[in-house]
Design an enzyme around this catalytic site. Structure first.
Site, PDB file in Angstrom:
ATOM      1  N   TYR A 189       6.824   1.202 -25.039  1.00  0.00           N
ATOM      2  CA  TYR A 189       5.846   0.554 -25.279  1.00  0.00           C
ATOM      3  C   TYR A 189       5.674   0.156 -26.723  1.00  0.00           C
ATOM      4  O   TYR A 189       5.086  -1.234 -27.012  1.00  0.00           O
ATOM      5  CB  TYR A 189       4.698   1.459 -24.924  1.00  0.00           C
ATOM      6  CG  TYR A 189       3.156   1.045 -25.347  1.00  0.00           C
ATOM      7  CD1 TYR A 189       2.424   0.122 -24.572  1.00  0.00           C
ATOM      8  CD2 TYR A 189       2.633   1.520 -26.528  1.00  0.00           C
ATOM      9  CE1 TYR A 189       1.086  -0.214 -24.761  1.00  0.00           C
ATOM     10  CE2 TYR A 189       1.236   0.902 -26.700  1.00  0.00           C
ATOM     11  CZ  TYR A 189       0.494   0.107 -26.032  1.00  0.00           C
ATOM     12  OH  TYR A 189      -0.701  -0.216 -26.504  1.00  0.00           O
ATOM     13  N   LYS A 241       5.397  -3.849 -28.369  1.00  0.00           N
ATOM     14  CA  LYS A 241       4.437  -4.145 -28.983  1.00  0.00           C
ATOM     15  C   LYS A 241       5.071  -4.678 -30.539  1.00  0.00           C
ATOM     16  O   LYS A 241       4.469  -5.919 -30.861  1.00  0.00           O
ATOM     17  CB  LYS A 241       3.490  -3.162 -29.538  1.00  0.00           C
ATOM     18  CG  LYS A 241       2.813  -2.550 -28.177  1.00  0.00           C
ATOM     19  CD  LYS A 241       1.793  -3.700 -27.625  1.00  0.00           C
ATOM     20  CE  LYS A 241       0.915  -3.422 -26.638  1.00  0.00           C
ATOM     21  NZ  LYS A 241      -0.002  -4.393 -25.704  1.00  0.00           N
ATOM     22  N   ASP A 269      -1.479 -10.796 -10.916  1.00  0.00           N
ATOM     23  CA  ASP A 269      -0.560 -10.062 -11.622  1.00  0.00           C
ATOM     24  C   ASP A 269       0.028 -10.812 -12.869  1.00  0.00           C
ATOM     25  O   ASP A 269       0.642 -11.778 -12.889  1.00  0.00           O
ATOM     26  CB  ASP A 269       0.738  -9.561 -10.862  1.00  0.00           C
ATOM     27  CG  ASP A 269       1.724  -8.679 -11.795  1.00  0.00           C
ATOM     28  OD1 ASP A 269       1.558  -8.705 -12.768  1.00  0.00           O
ATOM     29  OD2 ASP A 269       2.782  -8.420 -11.047  1.00  0.00           O
ATOM     30  N   ALA A 270      -0.334 -10.306 -14.164  1.00  0.00           N
ATOM     31  CA  ALA A 270      -0.261 -11.257 -15.336  1.00  0.00           C
ATOM     32  C   ALA A 270       1.075 -11.150 -15.833  1.00  0.00           C
ATOM     33  O   ALA A 270       1.412 -11.627 -16.848  1.00  0.00           O
ATOM     34  CB  ALA A 270      -1.233 -10.634 -16.512  1.00  0.00           C
ATOM     35  N   ILE A 286     -10.640  -3.542 -23.626  1.00  0.00           N
ATOM     36  CA  ILE A 286     -10.692  -4.556 -25.019  1.00  0.00           C
ATOM     37  C   ILE A 286     -10.924  -5.986 -24.312  1.00  0.00           C
ATOM     38  O   ILE A 286     -11.825  -6.941 -25.007  1.00  0.00           O
ATOM     39  CB  ILE A 286      -9.405  -4.419 -25.732  1.00  0.00           C
ATOM     40  CG1 ILE A 286      -9.418  -2.939 -26.331  1.00  0.00           C
ATOM     41  CG2 ILE A 286      -9.149  -5.488 -26.608  1.00  0.00           C
ATOM     42  CD1 ILE A 286      -8.204  -2.796 -26.888  1.00  0.00           C
ATOM     43  N   SER A 338      -0.414  -3.331 -30.837  1.00  0.00           N
ATOM     44  CA  SER A 338      -0.897  -1.847 -31.102  1.00  0.00           C
ATOM     45  C   SER A 338      -0.149  -1.496 -32.374  1.00  0.00           C
ATOM     46  O   SER A 338       0.566  -1.832 -32.805  1.00  0.00           O
ATOM     47  CB  SER A 338      -0.348  -1.000 -30.222  1.00  0.00           C
ATOM     48  OG  SER A 338      -0.680   0.112 -30.279  1.00  0.00           O
ATOM     49  N   ASN A 357      -3.842 -10.225 -23.432  1.00  0.00           N
ATOM     50  CA  ASN A 357      -4.193  -8.919 -23.614  1.00  0.00           C
ATOM     51  C   ASN A 357      -3.801  -7.983 -22.609  1.00  0.00           C
ATOM     52  O   ASN A 357      -3.442  -6.763 -23.019  1.00  0.00           O
ATOM     53  CB  ASN A 357      -5.808  -8.903 -23.313  1.00  0.00           C
ATOM     54  CG  ASN A 357      -6.421  -7.513 -23.443  1.00  0.00           C
ATOM     55  OD1 ASN A 357      -6.449  -7.026 -24.238  1.00  0.00           O
ATOM     56  ND2 ASN A 357      -6.744  -7.122 -22.211  1.00  0.00           N
ATOM     57  N   GLY A 395      -5.909  -9.282 -18.061  1.00  0.00           N
ATOM     58  CA  GLY A 395      -6.196  -7.943 -18.151  1.00  0.00           C
ATOM     59  C   GLY A 395      -7.433  -7.422 -18.567  1.00  0.00           C
ATOM     60  O   GLY A 395      -7.758  -6.540 -19.387  1.00  0.00           O
TER      61      GLY A 395
HETATM   62  N1  LIG Z   1      -7.108   1.030 -25.822  1.00  0.00           N
HETATM   63  C1  LIG Z   1      -6.480   1.370 -26.837  1.00  0.00           C
HETATM   64  O1  LIG Z   1      -6.555   2.370 -27.525  1.00  0.00           O
HETATM   65  C2  LIG Z   1      -5.360   0.256 -27.165  1.00  0.00           C
HETATM   66  C3  LIG Z   1      -4.910   0.499 -28.523  1.00  0.00           C
HETATM   67  C4  LIG Z   1      -3.834  -0.376 -28.966  1.00  0.00           C
HETATM   68  C5  LIG Z   1      -3.585  -1.349 -28.259  1.00  0.00           C
HETATM   69  N2  LIG Z   1      -4.073  -1.670 -26.837  1.00  0.00           N
HETATM   70  C6  LIG Z   1      -3.509  -2.770 -26.179  1.00  0.00           C
HETATM   71  O2  LIG Z   1      -4.616  -3.469 -25.760  1.00  0.00           O
HETATM   72  C7  LIG Z   1      -4.764  -4.086 -24.517  1.00  0.00           C
HETATM   73  C8  LIG Z   1      -5.989  -3.980 -23.639  1.00  0.00           C
HETATM   74  O3  LIG Z   1      -5.913  -2.426 -23.655  1.00  0.00           O
HETATM   75  P1  LIG Z   1      -7.164  -1.758 -22.847  1.00  0.00           P
HETATM   76  O4  LIG Z   1      -7.017  -0.278 -23.229  1.00  0.00           O
HETATM   77  O5  LIG Z   1      -8.487  -2.277 -23.113  1.00  0.00           O
HETATM   78  O6  LIG Z   1      -6.492  -2.032 -21.397  1.00  0.00           O
HETATM   79  P2  LIG Z   1      -6.590  -1.040 -20.012  1.00  0.00           P
HETATM   80  O7  LIG Z   1      -5.215  -0.112 -19.961  1.00  0.00           O
HETATM   81  O8  LIG Z   1      -7.742  -0.257 -19.765  1.00  0.00           O
HETATM   82  O9  LIG Z   1      -6.476  -2.147 -18.864  1.00  0.00           O
HETATM   83  C9  LIG Z   1      -7.157  -3.292 -18.870  1.00  0.00           C
HETATM   84  C10 LIG Z   1      -7.155  -3.964 -17.647  1.00  0.00           C
HETATM   85  O10 LIG Z   1      -5.893  -4.424 -17.247  1.00  0.00           O
HETATM   86  C11 LIG Z   1      -5.408  -4.535 -16.142  1.00  0.00           C
HETATM   87  N3  LIG Z   1      -4.078  -4.552 -15.578  1.00  0.00           N
HETATM   88  C12 LIG Z   1      -3.025  -3.918 -15.557  1.00  0.00           C
HETATM   89  N4  LIG Z   1      -1.905  -4.255 -15.316  1.00  0.00           N
HETATM   90  C13 LIG Z   1      -2.193  -5.601 -15.043  1.00  0.00           C
HETATM   91  C14 LIG Z   1      -1.508  -6.635 -14.666  1.00  0.00           C
HETATM   92  N5  LIG Z   1       0.038  -6.632 -14.428  1.00  0.00           N
HETATM   93  N6  LIG Z   1      -1.972  -7.942 -14.504  1.00  0.00           N
HETATM   94  C15 LIG Z   1      -3.214  -8.015 -14.822  1.00  0.00           C
HETATM   95  N7  LIG Z   1      -4.156  -7.178 -15.163  1.00  0.00           N
HETATM   96  C16 LIG Z   1      -3.494  -6.008 -15.553  1.00  0.00           C
HETATM   97  C17 LIG Z   1      -6.218  -3.259 -15.451  1.00  0.00           C
HETATM   98  O11 LIG Z   1      -6.426  -3.362 -14.023  1.00  0.00           O
HETATM   99  C18 LIG Z   1      -7.400  -2.967 -16.339  1.00  0.00           C
HETATM  100  O12 LIG Z   1      -8.472  -3.342 -15.636  1.00  0.00           O
HETATM  101  C19 LIG Z   1      -3.207  -3.800 -24.062  1.00  0.00           C
HETATM  102  O13 LIG Z   1      -2.343  -4.746 -24.229  1.00  0.00           O
HETATM  103  C20 LIG Z   1      -3.095  -2.254 -25.015  1.00  0.00           C
HETATM  104  O14 LIG Z   1      -1.646  -2.237 -24.857  1.00  0.00           O
HETATM  105  C21 LIG Z   1      -4.907  -0.658 -26.340  1.00  0.00           C
END
Ligand SMILES: NC(=O)c1ccc[n+]([C@@H]2O[C@H](COP(=O)([O-])OP(=O)(O)OC[C@H]3O[C@@H](n4cnc5c(N)ncnc54)[C@H](O)[C@@H]3O)[C@@H](O)[C@H]2O)c1
Length: 254
Positions: A157, A161, A64-65, A19, A144, A91, A14
């Site tokens: 969700y 987590k 697909d992860a 991130i 998270s 991730n 992802g």
């Molecule tokens: N952004 C935040 O504020 C936040 C806060 C806490 C935790 N997180 C966690 O951090 C991680 C990254 O978050 P983010 O906000 O950077 O991500 P995001 O939601 O922006 O997604 C990042 C990428 O994941 C890809 N993705 C979606 N489904 C997928 C799949 N099945 N296989 C492969 N790739 C896939 C998407 O195409 C996207 O490019 C996640 O696990 C999220 O739950 C994020």
């Protein structure tokens, strides 16, 4: 402090944006070879090209992860292209809002499939390879703050987590004799392409975060790099909260 990643191969899911991309970029800057996964092929290719243009070693692996045969293909590709898997970062995660009364079996399954199943089987598949290599390794889960505190609209969700953080503890039993560390990061509100879609995000999180702002993706990447580096070789089974203090205090009644 040893945070050198030369001769290390990392898989990160992802990571086309957000991130994951920041972690991939930072790992490559510090010498790792990165197999960069994203579900979106164009995002994966663009992200890998950006890292290569900056001088990093990175290859895109779109797919697909949450798909277990695909996870095996990622590990096999890392080994055939780069010779090893030393770091696996689960991730990829999805957030679908909806309270307990509106959650459907389909949305429940989608969240659990990626957040838990994808992370679990990446850890399993990468650790099998690390076991065969006999030189340890690191696994990192992306949790998270809502794995620690309830948040409106995120019952599934938040459950996934919290589950990942327990999984990190549990895997200490199987991974420690192999020299593999396993930890989680729990980011708080973080500025990414996705969260920046909401114009209220910065003002709200700046007000309620003790440090006065949401995290940047670099804040999270810094913690991630530490937890997969030799500098943290005696840290395992832990969750590192990176939230500017948000989970340490209650929101003031104003
Ligand atoms: N952004 C935040 O504020 C936040 C806060 C806490 C935790 N997180 C966690 O951090 C991680 C990254 O978050 P983010 O906000 O950077 O991500 P995001 O939601 O922006 O997604 C990042 C990428 O994941 C890809 N993705 C979606 N489904 C997928 C799949 N099945 N296989 C492969 N790739 C896939 C998407 O195409 C996207 O490019 C996640 O696990 C999220 O739950 C994020």
């Amino acid at each position: 402090m040893n945070t050198d990643f030369t001769n290390k191969t990392a898989i990160i899911t992802g990571a086309g944006i957000g991130i994951g991309f920041a972690i991939a970029k930072a790992l490559a800057q510090q010498g790792a070879t990165v197999l960069l996964n994203d579900h979106d092929e164009q995002l994966a290719e663009n992200a890998a090209a950006t890292i290569q243009q900056a001088g990093g070693m990175c290859e895109a692996m779109p797919g697909d992860a949450s798909d277990v045969p695909f996870i095996q293909r990622m590990v096999d590709t890392a080994v055939s292209r780069f010779g090893s898997v030393d770091i696996a970062i689960a991730n990829a995660g999805i957030t679908i809002f909806g309270d307990i009364f509106t959650t459907t079996p389909e949305s429940f399954q989608k969240i659990v499939d990626l957040n838990l199943r994808g992370s679990f089987f990446l850890a399993q598949t990468a650790a099998r390879q690390m076991r065969a290599q006999r030189k340890g390794g690191s696994v990192l889960f992306m949790s998270s703050v809502v794995g620690h505190l309830g948040h409106p609209g995120l019952p599934v969700y938040s459950m996934t987590k919290a589950g990942l953080e327990m999984l990190a503890k549990q895997l200490v039993i199987d991974f420690s004799p192999l020299g593999i560390t396993v930890n989680a990061i729990a980011p708080g509100a973080t500025l990414t392409e996705r969260t920046l879609d909401d114009p209220t995000y910065i003002p709200i999180w700046s007000r309620i975060t003790p440090m006065g702002r949401p995290a940047t993706v670099e804040d999270i990447a810094n913690a991630a790099l530490f937890l997969v580096s030799p500098a943290s070789r005696h840290i395992t089974g832990q969750s590192l909260v990176v939230d500017g203090g948000w989970t340490s205090v209650g929101i003031p009644p104003v």
